[in-house]
Design a protein around this motif. Sequence first.
Motif, short mmCIF file in Angstrom:
data_model
loop_
_atom_site.label_atom_id
_atom_site.label_comp_id
_atom_site.label_asym_id
_atom_site.label_seq_id
_atom_site.Cartn_x
_atom_site.Cartn_y
_atom_site.Cartn_z
N PRO A 86 0.83 -1.20 0.00
CA PRO A 86 0.00 0.00 0.00
C PRO A 86 0.86 1.26 0.00
O PRO A 86 1.99 1.26 0.53
CB PRO A 86 -0.80 -0.12 1.29
N ALA A 87 0.35 2.34 -0.55
CA ALA A 87 1.11 3.59 -0.65
C ALA A 87 1.57 4.09 0.71
O ALA A 87 2.64 4.71 0.81
CB ALA A 87 0.26 4.65 -1.35
N VAL A 88 0.80 3.81 1.77
CA VAL A 88 1.15 4.33 3.10
C VAL A 88 2.42 3.68 3.64
O VAL A 88 3.01 4.19 4.60
CB VAL A 88 0.00 4.14 4.10
N LEU A 89 2.85 2.55 3.06
CA LEU A 89 4.06 1.89 3.55
C LEU A 89 5.32 2.36 2.83
O LEU A 89 6.43 2.03 3.24
CB LEU A 89 3.94 0.36 3.39
N VAL A 90 5.16 3.12 1.76
CA VAL A 90 6.32 3.53 0.96
C VAL A 90 7.29 4.37 1.79
O VAL A 90 8.50 4.14 1.77
CB VAL A 90 5.86 4.30 -0.29
N GLU A 91 6.78 5.32 2.53
CA GLU A 91 7.68 6.20 3.30
C GLU A 91 8.46 5.45 4.37
O GLU A 91 9.70 5.58 4.44
CB GLU A 91 6.88 7.34 3.94
N SER A 129 4.84 -0.11 -5.98
CA SER A 129 5.04 -1.26 -6.86
C SER A 129 6.44 -1.82 -6.65
O SER A 129 7.30 -1.19 -6.03
CB SER A 129 4.87 -0.86 -8.33
N GLU A 130 6.68 -3.00 -7.21
CA GLU A 130 8.01 -3.61 -7.05
C GLU A 130 9.10 -2.74 -7.65
O GLU A 130 10.19 -2.58 -7.07
CB GLU A 130 8.01 -5.04 -7.64
N ARG A 131 8.85 -2.15 -8.80
CA ARG A 131 9.86 -1.31 -9.45
C ARG A 131 10.15 -0.07 -8.60
O ARG A 131 11.31 0.31 -8.41
CB ARG A 131 9.36 -0.89 -10.83
N ASP A 132 9.10 0.53 -8.06
CA ASP A 132 9.26 1.71 -7.21
C ASP A 132 10.04 1.37 -5.95
O ASP A 132 10.96 2.09 -5.56
CB ASP A 132 7.88 2.26 -6.86
#
Length: 335
Positions: A252-257, A289-292
């Motif tokens: 999820p986007a919230v885990l990116v940071e 995403s995996e690439r990100d």
Amino acid sequence: MSQTLTEVPAVAVIGVGGTIAMVPTSAGGVSPQLTATDLVQAVPGLAEHRLSVVDFRRVPGAWLSFADLDELLAAIDEAMSAGAAGVVVTTGTDSIEEMAYYLDLRHTRPEPVVVTGAMRNPATAGADGPANLLAAVVTAADPAARDRGVLVVLSDEIHLAARVQKTHTTSPSAFASPNAGPAGRLVEGTPRWLTGPVTRRSVPTAYSGPAATAPRVLLHTVTLDDDPAFLADAESRMDGLIVAGMGVGHVPAVLVEPLTKAAAAIPVVLASRIGRGPVLTGAYGFPGSERDLLDRGLIPAGFLDPLKARVLLRTLLASGASREQIRQVFTADVS
């Protein structure tokens, strides 16, 4: 032409415990009480093999620690140095896919190590332990098992330690290698190999860097609407992190940071919670995403499932591997 007993390769059987060694207790349920000698004496057909027996532990598989496994490696090496052509380890199936992989990362001798256990205890009708133990001994004595590292043998199937997974909680046929299938099968009591020896990962006792003492490696399984608080400041609490992402490696986007922050400080490995198939590296491009995530410094686990990825990362950290060395090991083209 049959072999005489003196011509049969010697096999050491090392008992660690688990369901294969469990009997009923007065308080109810079962617990591991049978010795390795008890197990061997209960198996028809083992009299045809030259065996040595070591009663190493009598504990449930869930109790094992990496310290126990380091002592087990020393016992395996001692048995081989004494002349054993192969070693069989009887243990609990709860942790067999992790413990066998750890042994495989550390075992570098050509002699095979075969890990086995049971899904049904000896007091149960249809107990599978004796058949599994006999199949494991036959496999360990087979010259074709050499140079294959650590193998897991149950239900007449031979699996590579790096591939095997427990796929059912109670079935006698609980173990499978989802990404490749078994390396072999027992047919009429004889190992029949379906694949040749493969390229394996191995971890030296020590890299050039400082080894972490009992490194802390967290395995976080990503879930729907996951809470980033679980990963907040993970880099201050852990030496390494395995992220079992959704699908091919998404979060999820919230885990990116929090993952970006952690990957800047500690090794963070991206696996898939599916347990079958690889983490991708470039198919998707959205945040999370995996690439990100790989662009943010996470390390792809390839075909390794999250449990084995944790074992590998912890072993590398305990050996003093650098961040770059860890990345190289995880991304190496191995089977």
